[in-house]
Scaffold this motif. Structure first.
Motif, PDB file in Angstrom:
ATOM      1  N   UNK A   1      -6.752  -6.832  30.041  1.00 32.61           N
ATOM      2  CA  UNK A   1      -6.051  -5.564  29.857  1.00 32.61           C
ATOM      3  C   UNK A   1      -5.119  -5.618  28.648  1.00 32.61           C
ATOM      4  N   UNK A   2      -4.909  -4.443  28.045  1.00 32.89           N
ATOM      5  CA  UNK A   2      -3.983  -4.311  26.926  1.00 32.89           C
ATOM      6  C   UNK A   2      -2.890  -3.307  27.298  1.00 32.89           C
ATOM      7  N   UNK A   3      -1.700  -3.533  26.747  1.00 31.18           N
ATOM      8  CA  UNK A   3      -0.561  -2.654  27.003  1.00 31.18           C
ATOM      9  C   UNK A   3      -0.073  -2.048  25.697  1.00 31.18           C
ATOM     10  N   UNK A   4       0.159  -0.721  25.720  1.00 30.29           N
ATOM     11  CA  UNK A   4       0.683  -0.026  24.553  1.00 30.29           C
ATOM     12  C   UNK A   4       1.846   0.864  24.979  1.00 30.29           C
ATOM     13  N   UNK A   5       2.667   1.227  24.000  1.00 28.45           N
ATOM     14  CA  UNK A   5       3.810   2.109  24.228  1.00 28.45           C
ATOM     15  C   UNK A   5       3.668   3.319  23.312  1.00 28.45           C
ATOM     16  N   UNK A   6       4.011   4.493  23.829  1.00 32.59           N
ATOM     17  CA  UNK A   6       3.875   5.710  23.032  1.00 32.59           C
ATOM     18  C   UNK A   6       5.096   6.600  23.218  1.00 32.59           C
ATOM     19  N   UNK A   7       5.257   7.524  22.302  1.00 33.84           N
ATOM     20  CA  UNK A   7       6.317   8.513  22.420  1.00 33.84           C
ATOM     21  C   UNK A   7       5.794   9.864  21.969  1.00 33.84           C
ATOM     22  N   UNK A   8       6.519  10.906  22.306  1.00 33.09           N
ATOM     23  CA  UNK A   8       6.148  12.262  21.925  1.00 33.09           C
ATOM     24  C   UNK A   8       6.832  12.624  20.611  1.00 33.09           C
ATOM     25  N   UNK A   9       6.030  13.049  19.660  1.00 34.09           N
ATOM     26  CA  UNK A   9       6.544  13.497  18.375  1.00 34.09           C
ATOM     27  C   UNK A   9       6.558  15.026  18.367  1.00 34.09           C
ATOM     28  N   UNK A  10       7.731  15.600  18.311  1.00 33.28           N
ATOM     29  CA  UNK A  10       7.870  17.052  18.339  1.00 33.28           C
ATOM     30  C   UNK A  10       7.824  17.625  16.922  1.00 33.28           C
ATOM     31  N   UNK A  11       7.184  18.776  16.783  1.00 30.24           N
ATOM     32  CA  UNK A  11       7.078  19.427  15.482  1.00 30.24           C
ATOM     33  C   UNK A  11       8.430  19.963  15.026  1.00 30.24           C
ATOM     34  N   UNK A  12       8.518  20.278  13.745  1.00 33.71           N
ATOM     35  CA  UNK A  12       9.757  20.804  13.182  1.00 33.71           C
ATOM     36  C   UNK A  12       9.806  22.327  13.221  1.00 33.71           C
ATOM     37  N   UNK A  13       8.685  22.943  13.613  1.00 33.58           N
ATOM     38  CA  UNK A  13       8.627  24.402  13.687  1.00 33.58           C
ATOM     39  C   UNK A  13       8.009  24.828  15.014  1.00 33.58           C
ATOM     40  N   UNK A  14       8.431  25.983  15.504  1.00 41.11           N
ATOM     41  CA  UNK A  14       7.792  26.591  16.667  1.00 41.11           C
ATOM     42  C   UNK A  14       6.856  27.694  16.159  1.00 41.11           C
ATOM     43  N   UNK A  15       5.782  27.933  16.893  1.00 40.57           N
ATOM     44  CA  UNK A  15       4.701  28.794  16.410  1.00 40.57           C
ATOM     45  C   UNK A  15       4.435  29.921  17.389  1.00 40.57           C
ATOM     46  N   UNK A  16       4.184  31.113  16.840  1.00 42.88           N
ATOM     47  CA  UNK A  16       3.768  32.260  17.650  1.00 42.88           C
ATOM     48  C   UNK A  16       2.443  32.775  17.104  1.00 42.88           C
ATOM     49  N   UNK A  17       1.967  33.854  17.662  1.00 44.46           N
ATOM     50  CA  UNK A  17       0.709  34.452  17.221  1.00 44.46           C
ATOM     51  C   UNK A  17       0.813  34.951  15.787  1.00 44.46           C
ATOM     52  N   UNK A  18       2.010  35.375  15.386  1.00 43.03           N
ATOM     53  CA  UNK A  18       2.168  35.999  14.073  1.00 43.03           C
ATOM     54  C   UNK A  18       3.091  35.240  13.123  1.00 43.03           C
ATOM     55  N   UNK A  19       3.810  34.224  13.627  1.00 41.03           N
ATOM     56  CA  UNK A  19       4.905  33.717  12.825  1.00 41.03           C
ATOM     57  C   UNK A  19       5.217  32.276  13.203  1.00 41.03           C
ATOM     58  N   UNK A  20       6.099  31.655  12.444  1.00 41.23           N
ATOM     59  CA  UNK A  20       6.659  30.373  12.827  1.00 41.23           C
ATOM     60  C   UNK A  20       8.130  30.349  12.439  1.00 41.23           C
ATOM     61  N   UNK A  21       8.906  29.553  13.171  1.00 40.37           N
ATOM     62  CA  UNK A  21      10.347  29.460  12.945  1.00 40.37           C
ATOM     63  C   UNK A  21      10.741  27.989  12.867  1.00 40.37           C
ATOM     64  N   UNK A  22      11.711  27.689  12.038  1.00 41.25           N
ATOM     65  CA  UNK A  22      12.209  26.324  11.919  1.00 41.25           C
ATOM     66  C   UNK A  22      13.036  25.989  13.160  1.00 41.25           C
ATOM     67  N   UNK A  23      12.698  24.903  13.794  1.00 42.51           N
ATOM     68  CA  UNK A  23      13.322  24.538  15.062  1.00 42.51           C
ATOM     69  C   UNK A  23      14.841  24.421  14.941  1.00 42.51           C
ATOM     70  N   UNK A  24      15.301  23.755  13.924  1.00 46.45           N
ATOM     71  CA  UNK A  24      16.742  23.511  13.783  1.00 46.45           C
ATOM     72  C   UNK A  24      17.542  24.777  13.491  1.00 46.45           C
ATOM     73  N   UNK A  25      16.869  25.860  13.120  1.00 47.57           N
ATOM     74  CA  UNK A  25      17.557  27.102  12.763  1.00 47.57           C
ATOM     75  C   UNK A  25      17.468  28.164  13.858  1.00 47.57           C
ATOM     76  N   UNK A  26      16.968  27.783  15.026  1.00 48.48           N
ATOM     77  CA  UNK A  26      16.789  28.762  16.093  1.00 48.48           C
ATOM     78  C   UNK A  26      18.122  29.261  16.632  1.00 48.48           C
ATOM     79  N   UNK A  27      18.239  30.572  16.871  1.00 43.55           N
ATOM     80  CA  UNK A  27      19.386  31.084  17.625  1.00 43.55           C
ATOM     81  C   UNK A  27      19.209  30.724  19.097  1.00 43.55           C
ATOM     82  N   UNK A  28      20.149  31.112  19.918  1.00 41.60           N
ATOM     83  CA  UNK A  28      20.020  30.818  21.351  1.00 41.60           C
ATOM     84  C   UNK A  28      18.724  31.416  21.882  1.00 41.60           C
ATOM     85  N   UNK A  29      18.003  30.640  22.699  1.00 40.60           N
ATOM     86  CA  UNK A  29      16.701  31.073  23.196  1.00 40.60           C
ATOM     87  C   UNK A  29      16.552  30.724  24.673  1.00 40.60           C
ATOM     88  N   UNK A  30      15.453  31.178  25.241  1.00 40.53           N
ATOM     89  CA  UNK A  30      15.102  30.851  26.620  1.00 40.53           C
ATOM     90  C   UNK A  30      13.942  29.874  26.605  1.00 40.53           C
TER      91      UNK A  30
END
Length: 332
Positions: A212-241
């Motif tokens: 058997x082999x053992x590996x370690x992983x992590x989640x890499x989150x994008x810098x932008x959030x995406x919608x059907x029509x647009x994208x927004x910079x994560x660090x510049x988001x106003x308050x959201x739900x």
């Protein structure tokens, strides 16, 4: 631990014996597993969820898709259809399940199939005129009627399987001894800066078998959030739900909190079926951030089109070259 789980503790030995005996019968050949003439990689876990199977399947698709014809085969949890269904342009999250639909919409070249009977699903894929070169089985570690050629066992850093017990008090679907069937064990959702000492401590506790082999992983989150029509910079988001319907939202919540972002969190159960009153509630929100899995279910509602965004993620592996070599060696 919830009170109901505590009072169910006397059932744990019964569940343990039943699942252990089932594995023993398969291991000794009293119950049969079927092998196939093409590479089959199974991605699964011992626990009831939240280990990151979907990011791992997507990692494997990206690794293999350029040189091989890849198919994914899932159960299609909470879909409204039955039996074997091959995803096409008419498919929806309701017809094939949210995670398979996510694969279908992201990767054009692959085949995405669902079938609660994995044997039948594999056989139907092999009957296709353009049958796949290999099949990725999603969440099939306990589906022992199929003998996968390569088993990847996932366990979350914050809920390692060797610290847990079986249902109904714990979260394990089968005893910890089931880990011996894995070719590779991946500790998922680790901190990016996980120390060598911590890795060694986990490796010592897991007690790998010689092959058997053992590996370690992590989640890499994008810098932008995406919608059907647009994208927004994560660090510049106003308050959201933040809206989540996944098994374990804590890593995402922690990530957003550590970014210093301001948000309210509405949390639903894993694979939650959003009702009309839920959509009406969410329609009143000015900005909604959700996971990609939740997005494929929520984005069909017109009232959310302009306010609904998802945060893309990718699985990153420590020592990825060795992992990739193991997968490619098996497939080839």
């Amino acid at each position: 631990m919830k009170f109901i789980r505590i009072i169910l503790l006397p059932i744990v030995p019964i569940y343990y014996i039943v699942t252990w005996m089932r594995n023993w019968l398969y291991d000794r050949g009293f119950k049969s597993s079927k092998s196939y003439d093409l590479p089959i990689i199974c991605v699964g876990n011992l626990s009831t969820g939240g280990t990151g199977k979907t990011p791992m399947i997507e990692y494997l698709i990206r690794l293999l898709n350029e040189k091989k014809s890849v198919a994914t085969l899932s159960r299609g949890y909470k879909r409204i259809t039955k039996g074997f269904v091959l995803g096409d342009e008419k498919a929806t999250a309701d017809s094939i399940g949210d995670e398979p639909f996510q694969f279908l919409r992201k990767f054009e070249k692959i085949k995405v199939a669902v079938d609660e009977n994995r044997q039948n699903g594999i056989e139907q894929l092999m009957l296709l005129n353009d049958k796949p070169d290999l099949i990725l089985l999603d969440d099939a570690y306990q589906h022992r009627k199929v003998r996968a050629g390569f088993n990847i066992l996932l366990t979350s850093f914050n809920n390692l399987y060797y610290k847990d017990i079986v249902l109904p008090t714990g979260n394990l679907r089968e005893p910890r001894s089931g880990a011996k069937r894995a070719d590779v064990v991946v500790v998922t959702k680790c901190p990016k800066d996980i120390s060598t000492i911590m890795k060694e401590r986990i490796a010592s506790s897991i007690k790998l078998k010689p092959k058997q082999q053992l590996f370690f992983s992590y989640i890499d989150y994008a810098e932008k959030v995406i919608s059907k029509y647009n994208h927004l910079v994560l660090n510049e988001l106003p308050k959201f739900t933040l809206v989540t319907g996944i098994a374990n939202a804590k890593p995402l919540v922690d990530f957003l909190t550590n970014k210093g972002l301001s948000f309210d969190h509405i949390e639903f159960t894993d694979h939650y079926s959003f009702r009309l009153n839920d959509i009406e509630l969410l329609s009143e929100k000015e900005l909604i951030i959700t996971t990609e899995k939740d997005y494929v279910r929520l984005s069909s509602h017109e009232s959310l089109e302009k306010t609904l965004y998802y945060l893309p993620i990718r699985l990153k592996l420590d020592n990825s070259s060795n992992f990739n070599n193991s997968i490619n060696t098996y497939v080839n």
